[in-house]
Design a protein around this motif. Sequence first.
Motif, PDB file in Angstrom:
ATOM      1  N   ASP A 146       0.818  -1.221   0.000  1.00  0.00           N
ATOM      2  CA  ASP A 146       0.000   0.000   0.000  1.00  0.00           C
ATOM      3  C   ASP A 146       0.848   1.265   0.000  1.00  0.00           C
ATOM      4  O   ASP A 146       2.008   1.259   0.437  1.00  0.00           O
ATOM      5  CB  ASP A 146      -0.871   0.032   1.266  1.00  0.00           C
ATOM      6  CG  ASP A 146      -2.051  -0.919   1.171  1.00  0.00           C
ATOM      7  OD1 ASP A 146      -1.975  -1.897   0.403  1.00  0.00           O
ATOM      8  OD2 ASP A 146      -3.051  -0.694   1.880  1.00  0.00           O
ATOM      9  N   ASP A 147       0.222   2.347  -0.440  1.00  0.00           N
ATOM     10  CA  ASP A 147       0.712   3.719  -0.241  1.00  0.00           C
ATOM     11  C   ASP A 147       1.974   4.086  -1.021  1.00  0.00           C
ATOM     12  O   ASP A 147       2.556   5.148  -0.778  1.00  0.00           O
ATOM     13  CB  ASP A 147       0.975   4.012   1.261  1.00  0.00           C
ATOM     14  CG  ASP A 147      -0.284   3.852   2.107  1.00  0.00           C
ATOM     15  OD1 ASP A 147      -1.362   3.617   1.528  1.00  0.00           O
ATOM     16  OD2 ASP A 147      -0.183   3.955   3.344  1.00  0.00           O
ATOM     17  N   HIS A 205       3.420  -2.221   3.979  1.00  0.00           N
ATOM     18  CA  HIS A 205       3.611  -0.804   3.636  1.00  0.00           C
ATOM     19  C   HIS A 205       5.078  -0.587   3.280  1.00  0.00           C
ATOM     20  O   HIS A 205       5.513  -0.937   2.210  1.00  0.00           O
ATOM     21  CB  HIS A 205       3.162   0.107   4.791  1.00  0.00           C
ATOM     22  CG  HIS A 205       1.677   0.162   4.970  1.00  0.00           C
ATOM     23  ND1 HIS A 205       0.975  -0.754   5.711  1.00  0.00           N
ATOM     24  CD2 HIS A 205       0.745   1.023   4.492  1.00  0.00           C
ATOM     25  CE1 HIS A 205      -0.318  -0.462   5.683  1.00  0.00           C
ATOM     26  NE2 HIS A 205      -0.486   0.612   4.942  1.00  0.00           N
ATOM     27  N   HIS A 211      -6.141   2.465  -4.540  1.00  0.00           N
ATOM     28  CA  HIS A 211      -6.198   2.725  -3.105  1.00  0.00           C
ATOM     29  C   HIS A 211      -6.884   4.090  -2.947  1.00  0.00           C
ATOM     30  O   HIS A 211      -6.543   4.856  -2.059  1.00  0.00           O
ATOM     31  CB  HIS A 211      -4.775   2.720  -2.545  1.00  0.00           C
ATOM     32  CG  HIS A 211      -4.665   2.540  -1.060  1.00  0.00           C
ATOM     33  ND1 HIS A 211      -5.582   1.840  -0.308  1.00  0.00           N
ATOM     34  CD2 HIS A 211      -3.721   2.965  -0.180  1.00  0.00           C
ATOM     35  CE1 HIS A 211      -5.212   1.854   0.967  1.00  0.00           C
ATOM     36  NE2 HIS A 211      -4.091   2.534   1.075  1.00  0.00           N
ATOM     37  N   HIS A 268      -6.799   8.939  -0.734  1.00  0.00           N
ATOM     38  CA  HIS A 268      -6.572   8.179   0.490  1.00  0.00           C
ATOM     39  C   HIS A 268      -7.394   8.754   1.649  1.00  0.00           C
ATOM     40  O   HIS A 268      -6.905   8.977   2.754  1.00  0.00           O
ATOM     41  CB  HIS A 268      -5.076   8.162   0.857  1.00  0.00           C
ATOM     42  CG  HIS A 268      -4.689   7.013   1.749  1.00  0.00           C
ATOM     43  ND1 HIS A 268      -4.726   7.098   3.118  1.00  0.00           N
ATOM     44  CD2 HIS A 268      -4.263   5.757   1.467  1.00  0.00           C
ATOM     45  CE1 HIS A 268      -4.321   5.937   3.634  1.00  0.00           C
ATOM     46  NE2 HIS A 268      -4.047   5.114   2.651  1.00  0.00           N
TER      47      HIS A 268
END
Length: 324
Positions: free
Chosen positions: A44-45, A201, A93, A97
């Motif tokens: 993610d991210d 992450h 995602h 966010h």
Amino acid sequence: MKTTFLTILTGCFLSIQANTPQSDRPIITTWQNDKQAAICYTFDDACPNQFTTAIPILDRYKAPATFFVAEVFNPDWNVLKQVCGNGHEVASHTLTHCNLNDSVAANEYRESNQLIFSKTGEKVHTLAYPYCNAPSDSITEKYYIGARICSGQIEKATPDNFMRISSIVVGSESSLTTGEELTKLFDKTLQQKGCCILLIHEIDNGPGYSPLSSEALEQSLEYTRKNPAFWITTFKDYICYAKERDNAKIKEIRRSRKEISFTVNDNLPNDIYKTPVTVSYPLPSNWSEATVTCEGKEIEAEIVDHKILINVVPDTGIVTIKKK
Ligand SMILES: [Zn+2]
């Protein structure tokens, strides 16, 4: 004495089970290539070390992964475009966010999907909810075939709700930080014949959330390489496989002394659902070798215990097994 007796009993039990004749009907195996459990590495991210550290490790192990990106993290689109071409999945995602609710979700989904498509040329089919907060499923399912929450459980071969697929957070903010802890989780997944979706992450000492050491990542991949029971796959292929497996029908259309032909069809949209499913087809007892074609083109197959394992994309025509 007791131990010996038990061992003998267990041995008898196993050999009786092995001799029990099994059904002669072809089936689609629970996981691709008749693996016993599935593992999805999801990131993610767009944390910086995913690109510099994780991707080279994943590629070395030929392990496809899923990268859930949001525009707000300024991902490196050039790298992400290459990553798509290398068997990985780039998915949504959201755009900003944000904490999703029913009034903002559709806009976040649409714009995020358009952005990823414009940058990578790949359509987006899956989602990870920011902060694991899901709005109404009825909105999400208009845009995605599946979405990821993080309820910390190993998922079933078929999730109860494709819009709320469980994942397990790893790294420094969790109880899963070492390679050994990850491989124990994989063993549990194997016992359940389920799917373990890891939520990763940052890697190593990068600035992102809950870093996992590259050593732990690599140890977990090394474990799956040594143990052929695991299917490492993207989040999208896990979803597609589960739906195709549960939906597709195998139909035998011809059988002679030297040839068996069949089709695998489902009622799912073919532009999205094109993940090969593994058909296990029982062979007549005097067939020890065989070749397989799909619409005339030769395809790979493997014979295990008088069954032939064939990977077939549903709705792609007639598959023929020929005795050699
Ligand atoms: Zn996030």
